[in-house]
Design an enzyme around this catalytic site. Structure first.
Site, short mmCIF file in Angstrom:
data_model
loop_
_atom_site.label_atom_id
_atom_site.label_comp_id
_atom_site.label_asym_id
_atom_site.label_seq_id
_atom_site.Cartn_x
_atom_site.Cartn_y
_atom_site.Cartn_z
N LEU A 60 -1.02 -0.85 4.45
CA LEU A 60 -2.10 -0.04 3.87
C LEU A 60 -1.85 0.43 2.44
O LEU A 60 -2.72 1.06 1.85
CB LEU A 60 -2.35 1.19 4.75
CG LEU A 60 -2.86 0.95 6.17
CD1 LEU A 60 -3.07 2.28 6.88
CD2 LEU A 60 -4.16 0.15 6.16
N HIS A 61 -0.66 0.14 1.87
CA HIS A 61 -0.35 0.73 0.55
C HIS A 61 -0.68 2.23 0.57
O HIS A 61 -1.54 2.71 -0.19
CB HIS A 61 -1.15 0.06 -0.57
CG HIS A 61 -0.56 -1.22 -1.06
ND1 HIS A 61 -1.16 -1.98 -2.03
CD2 HIS A 61 0.57 -1.89 -0.72
CE1 HIS A 61 -0.44 -3.06 -2.27
NE2 HIS A 61 0.61 -3.03 -1.48
N ALA A 89 -6.59 2.37 -0.07
CA ALA A 89 -7.69 1.55 -0.57
C ALA A 89 -7.35 0.06 -0.49
O ALA A 89 -8.16 -0.78 -0.87
CB ALA A 89 -8.03 1.93 -2.02
N HIS A 90 -6.14 -0.25 -0.02
CA HIS A 90 -5.69 -1.65 0.08
C HIS A 90 -5.21 -1.91 1.50
O HIS A 90 -4.24 -1.30 1.94
CB HIS A 90 -4.53 -1.93 -0.89
CG HIS A 90 -4.80 -1.53 -2.30
ND1 HIS A 90 -3.80 -1.12 -3.17
CD2 HIS A 90 -5.95 -1.47 -3.01
CE1 HIS A 90 -4.33 -0.82 -4.34
NE2 HIS A 90 -5.64 -1.02 -4.27
N GLN A 91 -5.87 -2.80 2.21
CA GLN A 91 -5.44 -3.16 3.57
C GLN A 91 -5.14 -4.65 3.60
O GLN A 91 -5.92 -5.45 3.07
CB GLN A 91 -6.54 -2.81 4.58
CG GLN A 91 -6.97 -1.35 4.54
CD GLN A 91 -8.09 -1.07 3.55
OE1 GLN A 91 -9.03 -1.86 3.45
NE2 GLN A 91 -8.02 0.03 2.82
#
EC number: 1.1.3.20
Length: 749
Positions: free
Chosen positions: A505-506, A682-684
């Site tokens: 997930l960052h 916001a990154h998956q």
């Protein structure tokens, strides 16, 4: 608000009635909590310095209005109830409603609030709504710090987040909010589009099901050159094409362009709607509701992480923050060697990155930075730290916060590039259409895959269309993203153990610094103005195999997102925070997470950091705070639940170090302990990772699932692990390579 925008992005409820189903008693309790979260205050309650705020009559009136107003005012509590029922997991809804019901009774209030609910008159025990505002605030403060009964704490935390998000994003039919003027927020006015044409680039190939019905859909599909037949008995509309792409984001858009350029008839399914630059309103609430998955309110099962994912034509590329960073060399080396995927170190992949950057118009320069990026750059320079410009898929003069769509039309998302290319080659995009299940049959080809994919069954999200769609294709490509592709594969019958696992997930935590506006301030502008990410600092890593421990960038925070994520200590403190909103600079610490979560059912994300991740996050938070202090902030802090902060005037290095030593990422609100954090993502990526065998991954090096021939995955879920930087270029480059391999597959077939 822009004078002309799409009705769905305009705001206001119209004639829609509330459907939350909360009882009168539950609403009474909820309204009382909303009043605690954002209460009315007397004018002399705030510690407002005159130099920080205008002294004209208009400003004084708006300030007085802001102090007088409360979140208990209609329709805010009903909007909160509506959001609870629509956006929360079922167990969260049940928990919140049980707590609200208990607080609506005297006995329940006594159990949850203790002696603070006692009064001087019969019947001596007050229900929550009859307790004084001062005592209700003490009750909420107690519960938000409670160490053990964390489900009750989670209830108050969820209501706080949703209440503040609703209050500061709610707009009337004119696109106005009663608090915005007081807190110094203005929605960007009509922007002059760089491209003066008002045409819709995808018009030639788009079918918007919200404008269709049972009587028109078949003909609309046929008019786009598709082979369409109606099975009246089953009420199924059958469509045939060469290639079917589920999802229109960074992966799906690229796949559609590559396959259509090879001469194949492509159909793209997208459950979101299609918007163009002239449609965007820049209104935070309506835009989040239409452009993001679950309206931008998507939490992990324990509410530890709030997840942002695009849900519109163009997917994340339509709403992301424009950062175009190539896959780091060390990451490519790791994927190639440790994961035994030489594809990532090949010339094929390196060339793909160049082709992607060229197509989406990546530029390296930035002629004018916004307030937050000025702060990041200056703080790094004062500390002697390296700070880089971030390449973007827009011009160097681009000065626009595009998280709610780019009203200038300068950001080159897939809806303006790859999908436009696909439509020019007769691709068809069906919006408002959700894939339900891949069509699988037994495979007799003898290639080792037990099943063969024939296409997908889908339903439209328009109640006027009762028929389902059955789209048959030679190849089917799942490109719904790392959160939606795994549940779709699993619900279709695929069993590979890697599907839905390995989710990265960052994770993000934020720090903030307050920079009062003054004539001699070197930082110009306000927090919501300018490009979102134009600068980045990489926190050095002692590990030679890693580029950095964390990266520090700047976020887009509209007033509602700002309010929802900020710690709540008291109603007065929170209104003071909001008055500082325009000049409160936030820095985000993003880590390349080593731990991973899972998503096997749609909307249910499980995730937890490991100790290495926590140490990297801690290093990033400390570095970000030092940068803010070095830039000249008068006050800095974190988003830890207790409102951790430090006033910077006149302090020395010892005080700074003592404060930094206390900084540490905490667990979520549901975990034991007095202090907690809300993380963001916001990154998956990684939830259907590529692997050399079915034991190592969900798909092979060509992106094809190990179990079903002709079923490919072409989105961020195929990445072997976290990238460590903004992943748009990595996702599009990977999709470019996989798509070309699918073209080869079709050529052989």
């Amino acid at each position: 608000m822009r004078k002309e925008c799409h009705p769905l992005l305009r705001g206001g409820r119209g004639d829609n009635k509330y459907k939350h189903g909360f009882s009168t008693a539950e609403m009474e309790s909820l309204t009382s909590i909303c009043e605690v979260v954002l209460p009315p205050l007397p004018m002399d309650a705030l510690k407002i310095r005159k130099e920080d705020h205008d002294d004209d009559d208009s400003s004084n009136k708006s300030l007085q209005s802001f102090l007088d107003i409360s979140a208990s005012r209609y329709p805010i509590p009903h909007e909160v109830a509506e959001m609870i029922t629509k956006r929360s997991l079922i167990e969260t809804v049940i928990l919140i409603r049980v707590v609200l019901w208990l607080l609506a009774t005297r006995l329940g209030t006594l159990l949850l609030c203790g002696f603070l609910c006692l009064g001087e008159n019969w019947p001596y025990i007050n229900k929550f709504s009859n307790i004084s505002l001062e005592k209700r605030e003490k009750i909420m403060q107690k519960w938000l710090k409670h160490r053990f009964l964390t489900p009750i704490r989670l209830t108050f935390a969820c209501i706080k987040v949703l209440c503040l998000f609703v209050f500061f994003s709610w707009v009337d039919e004119n696109g106005d909010n009663p608090a915005w003027k007081a807190i110094g927020y203005e929605v960007p006015a009509d922007e002059k589009m760089t491209n003066t044409s008002n045409t819709r680039p995808l018009e030639k190939g788009i079918i918007e099901t919200m404008n269709e019905s049972d009587s028109t859909l078949q003909q609309s599909l046929a008019n786009k050159g598709l082979n369409v037949t109606l099975d009246s008995k089953s009420n199924i509309l059958k469509v045939k094409c060469d290639a079917l792409v589920v999802g229109s984001g960074c992966g799906g858009g690229v796949a559609a362009a590559v396959l259509s350029s090879a001469g194949h008839k492509v159909v793209v399914l997208e459950k979101g709607n299609y918007f163009t630059p002239q449609d965007y309103s820049s209104l935070e609430g309506p835009s989040m509701n239409q452009l993001y998955e679950t309206g931008g309110i998507l939490a992990s099962v324990d509410s530890r992480v709030l997840v942002l994912a695009g849900s519109t034509v163009g997917g994340g590329s339509a709403v992301n923050w424009s950062a175009c960073i190539k896959t780091p060399h060390k990451v490519l080396k790791e994927w190639s060697e440790s994961h035994k995927l030489p594809f990532f170190s090949s010339q094929e992949y390196l060339s793909a990155m160049e082709n992607v950057c060229e197509r989406i118009g990546v530029t390296e320069n930035c002629s004018q930075e916004g307030f937050q990026n000025q702060v990041l750059r200056k703080g790094c320079q004062n500390l002697g730290l390296k700070v880089d410009y971030v390449p973007r898929n827009s011009s160097g003069n681009h000065y626009c916060s595009c998280g709610y769509g780019c009203p200038k039309g300068e950001k080159q998302g897939t809806q303006d590039t790859w999908l436009a290319d696909a439509v020019e080659r007769d691709a068809v995009i069906i919006t408002g259409c959700k894939a339900e299940r891949f069509l699988l049959e037994s495979n007799r080809s003898g290639n080792g895959r037990k099943k063969k994919c024939l296409g997908v069954t889908a339903k439209t999200l328009n109640s006027r269309i009762t028929m389902k769609l059955q789209i048959e294709a030679k190849v089917t490509i799942s490109a719904g993203g790392a959160l939606l592709t795994p549940p779709l594969l699993i619900s279709s019958g695929l069993k590979n153990k890697n599907i839905g696992k390995n989710l990265h997930l960052h994770p993000v935590l934020m720090t903030w610094g307050y920079f009062p506006e003054s004539n001699d301030s070197e930082f110009k502008g306000k927090v919501y103005e300018g490009g979102i990410i134009t600068s980045v600092h990489k926190v050095p890593s002692p590990d030679s195999n890693s580029d950095s421990r964390a990266i520090i960038e700047t976020p887009l925070l509209g007033p509602a997102s700002f309010a929802a994520l900020c710690p709540w200590e008291s109603g007065q403190d929170f209104k003071e925070r909001m008055l500082n909103y325009p000049r409160t600079s936030h820095l985000i610490t993003i880590i390349r997470d080593m731990a991973c979560g899972q998503v096997t059912t749609e909307g249910r994300i499980s995730y937890k950091l490991n100790e290495v991740d926590k140490e990297n996050m801690k290093a990033g938070l400390k570095q970000a705070l030092r940068i803010l202090i070095a830039a000249g902030a008068v006050e800095v802090g974190t988003h830890r639940s207790d409102g951790q902060r430090l006033k910077c005037d006149g302090i020395g290095e010892n005080e700074v170090q003592e404060f930094l030593d206390s900084v540490c990422p905490m667990e979520g609100a549901l975990s034991p302990g007095e202090k907690w954090n809300i993380y963001s993502s916001a990154h998956q990526m990684g939830s259907c990772r590529m692997g050399v065998s079915e034991k190592e991954g969900a798909v092979d090096e060509n992106g094809e699932t190990w179990e079903a021939e002709g079923l490919f995955v072409c989105d961020a879920s195929v990445l072997p692990s976290a990238v460590g930087v903004n992943p748009m270029i990595t996702v599009q480059s990977t999709a470019y390579c996989i798509s070309n391999r699918i073209v080869d597959y079709l050529r052989r077939d």
